[in-house]
Write an enzyme that holds these catalytic residues in place. Structure first.
Site, PDB file in Angstrom:
ATOM      1  N   LYS A 175       2.967  11.757  -3.318  1.00 30.87           N
ATOM      2  CA  LYS A 175       2.102  10.922  -4.161  1.00 30.87           C
ATOM      3  C   LYS A 175       1.071  11.787  -4.889  1.00 30.87           C
ATOM      4  CE  LYS A 175      -1.286   7.137  -3.811  1.00 30.87           C
ATOM      5  NZ  LYS A 175      -1.836   6.109  -2.909  1.00 30.87           N
ATOM      6  N   ASP A 185       0.880  -1.168   0.000  1.00 34.03           N
ATOM      7  CA  ASP A 185       0.000   0.000   0.000  1.00 34.03           C
ATOM      8  C   ASP A 185       0.916   1.217   0.000  1.00 34.03           C
ATOM      9  OD1 ASP A 185      -1.607   2.168   0.565  1.00 34.03           O
ATOM     10  OD2 ASP A 185      -2.378   1.406   2.475  1.00 34.03           O
ATOM     11  N   GLU A 217      -7.233   0.392  -4.685  1.00 34.33           N
ATOM     12  CA  GLU A 217      -7.253   0.349  -3.221  1.00 34.33           C
ATOM     13  C   GLU A 217      -8.578  -0.186  -2.645  1.00 34.33           C
ATOM     14  OE1 GLU A 217      -5.946   4.297  -2.242  1.00 34.33           O
ATOM     15  OE2 GLU A 217      -3.900   3.899  -2.900  1.00 34.33           O
ATOM     16  N   ASP A 265     -12.783   5.637   1.529  1.00 34.43           N
ATOM     17  CA  ASP A 265     -11.373   5.682   1.924  1.00 34.43           C
ATOM     18  C   ASP A 265     -10.899   7.122   2.039  1.00 34.43           C
ATOM     19  OD1 ASP A 265      -8.637   5.575   2.219  1.00 34.43           O
ATOM     20  OD2 ASP A 265      -8.274   4.275   0.494  1.00 34.43           O
TER      21      ASP A 265
HETATM   22 MG    MG Z   1      -4.418   4.924   1.668  1.00 30.15          MG
END
Ligand code: MG
Ligand code: ADP
Length: 563
Positions: free
Chosen positions: A68, A6, A145, A167
């Site tokens: 990111k 992850d 994800e 999320d």
């Molecule tokens: Mg995450």
């Protein structure tokens, strides 16, 4: 062995499939969570994770986080005297996680499943794969994800499920609707905002603190500017504290001055109302895109550290009239799911085969010329062929006509995006076909798009009158990376040294102590300073046994100086 990673905006984790279950791997400091922070130490060596995070405060010019968010962009990030791309920074994190597994298992690791937000576009996906390659990992698959989260919750072992995954990470918000039936896990829709995350909640608190300080009138605007990183660090601490407490109070220290700051949970919930509003829109969009109503959902999964904020479960419960599932640690679910996918990839016998299907996260189409009611031609208009959130693999066809008299060819330009104006979408490639000269609208072509799960788009044009076909394979997800660029990156990274693994525990304690020195004042600062000197001396002695013992003690003692 294929490892599951992850690679988060804020935190990254790695997991492996072992003895029939997904097992998280610790970093050299004994934590499952490695902050996605990269720094350059005083000797010019790369340092990753929590020691780097400690230096965000003490060495902001030599440390970088949240990169990111820049993935897929052309950004160059300056850090100490290096200039690095987002994928290069990410590769340092991946490399460390890979080495963590190697250290723990004694096995060489060269393959990985890496998770990405479901709505990452092709460039972002491509760059994530490149980051893997730069870290010496062959990226077996990029896994969305939310799908990883559903795997971690074991929902692939149940049947006939409609699942919504919510999320909220540090820098991204991602909502997906998944469906599980007959051993097939399908992403029905995904929506989100890659500019919205827990960090924004921190920023809201920071802004509130700044207003408090400004209101007190005790500090100059320049002083405030200087305090910014400290205010952010305090705000982050306040946010996490408020998840389990009702009020946060602290002191900000700058030079000889101390400033009181505080925030109550009610106030916090108040100031993030607009952020909560922004969380609702993607939820409605995802449900709408797949025509599933909220009451059809069997499971609502909360993942990402941001969902630890009580207001988030409150919001979700209110929106759906049902309680969300958060039995797994929200920070760990995705990494665990990645290792399950890795096991599936390597056909581990202890896991039953399931099929994951995907959706294409963005609309694919071509550029056309249209005419208005008063017969004016408009250039650069996007004509969708495969709509976003279509299940892939899929194949769709549409017919287009010539627009000019005696037109000799039709140039098909393929774009990805949602805007009516192709200028705002991403150009993927094209193919050109010849047509017989005739009056406008007399000649037509059928354009067929076939899109598969590897991100390969086949564009085929059929000239209707002649039956002539021309096709082109456009790689939207796979590496069609510029080799020169890759080897340049590799060369650059190979010339960099990394902070030695053996000394990371010592460094980590020293960096933390230095941060605490800056955060405290007066007698406390003095005591922290002494701990630094004492421990540095012990480290220099090179007596491993002694170092280990003192490190544990110093580390424990430092706890009382945490604000
Ligand atoms: Mg995450
Ligand atoms: P990412 O997927 O972006 O790497 P994570 O899922 O690890 O992020 O979530 C990181 C975010 O979660 C950060 O913004 C962090 O502040 C927030 N967070 C972590 N723990 C808590 C908590 N107890 N309360 C509120 N927010 C938290």
């Amino acid at each position: 062995m294929i490892i599951g990673i992850d690679l988060g905006t804020t935190n990254s984790l790695v997991s492996i499939w072992q003895d029939g279950k997904s097992t998280l791997i610790e970093n050299p400091l004994g934590d499952f969570v490695t902050p996605s922070v990269v720094g350059v130490d005083d000797d010019g060596r790369i340092i990753v994770g929590s020691p780097a995070k400690d230096r965000l405060l003490t060495h902001p010019d030599r440390t970088v986080a949240i990169f990111k968010r820049l993935m897929g962009s052309n950004a160059s990030i300056k850090i100490a005297d290096l200039v690095l791309k987002p994928q290069e920074l990410s590769s340092f994190i991946l490399k460390q996680l890979k080495e963590d597994v190697e250290a723990q298992t004694g096995e060489k690791v060269s393959e990985a499943v890496i998770t990405v937000p479901a709505y990452f576009n092709d460039t972002q996906r491509k760059m994530t794969k490149l980051a893997g390659r730069l870290a010496g990992l062959k990226v077996e698959r990029l896994l969305n994800e939310p799908t990883a989260a559903a795997l971690a919750y074991g929902l692939h072992e149940k049947s006939d499920n409609e699942i919504l995954v919510f999320d909220l990470g540090g820098g991204t918000f991602d909502v997906s609707v998944l469906e599980m039936f007959d051993g097939i896990m399908e992403v029905r829709a995904s929506a989100g905002n890659n500019r919205l995350g827990g960090e924004d909640f921190t920023r809201a608190i920071a802004q509130y603190f700044t207003e408090q300080l400004r209101h007190d009138g005790l500090i100059s605007p320049e002083g405030l500017k200087k305090l910014e990183p400290k205010v952010m660090a305090e705000a982050e601490r306040a946010k996490i504290f408020l998840s389990t407490n009702h009020e946060y109070e602290s002191q900000l220290i700058e030079g000889q001055n101390q400033f009181a700051i505080s925030i109550k949970r009610d106030k916090f919930e108040n100031i993030c109302e607009s952020l909560l509003g922004q969380l609702q829109q993607p939820i409605l969009q995802a449900l709408n895109d797949c025509s599933i109503s909220a009451n059809q959902l069997d499971h609502i999964l909360l993942v990402g550290g941001g969902t630890r904020m009580p207001i988030i479960s409150k919001l979700v419960t209110k929106m759906f009239g049902a309680f969300p599932n958060k039995t797994l640690d929200p920070d760990q679910a995705i990494a665990k799911g990645a290792a399950i996918q890795a096991a599936l990839k390597s056909h581990d016998e202890s896991i039953e085969e399931i099929v994951l299907t995907d959706v294409c996260p963005y609309t694919l189409g071509i550029e056309v010329v249209t005419d208005t009611y008063d017969s004016k031609l408009v250039q650069g208009v996007f004509s969708p062929i495969i709509e976003r959130n279509s299940t892939i693999p899929t194949s769709k066809v549409q017919t287009y006509y010539t627009v000019y008299d005696n037109q000799e060819s039709i140039n098909i330009k393929v774009f990805q995006g949602e805007s009516r104006n192709t200028e705002n979408n991403i150009y993927l490639g094209g193919v050109s076909v010849n047509v017989a000269q005739a009056s406008a609208g007399d000649q037509s072509i059928d354009v067929r798009f076939s899109y598969d799960t590897n991100g390969l788009l086949e564009v085929e044009a059929l000239v209707v009158k002649t039956g002539e076909r021309k096709s082109s394979l456009i790689t939207t997800g796979e590496d069609e990376l510029n080799d020169e660029q890759v080897s340049e990156s590799l060369k650059k990274l190979q010339s960099l040294k990394t902070h030695p693994r053996e000394s990371i525990e010592n460094t980590s304690v020293l960096y933390r102590a230095n941060r605490l020195y800056e955060q405290n004042i007066g007698e406390k600062r003095e005591l922290v300073g002494r701990l630094v000197d004492y421990f540095s001396g012990i480290v220099e002695s090179g007596d491993d046994e002694k170092i280990k013992e003192v490190r544990a003690r110093v580390s424990q003692e430092l706890d009382q100086y945490e604000l």
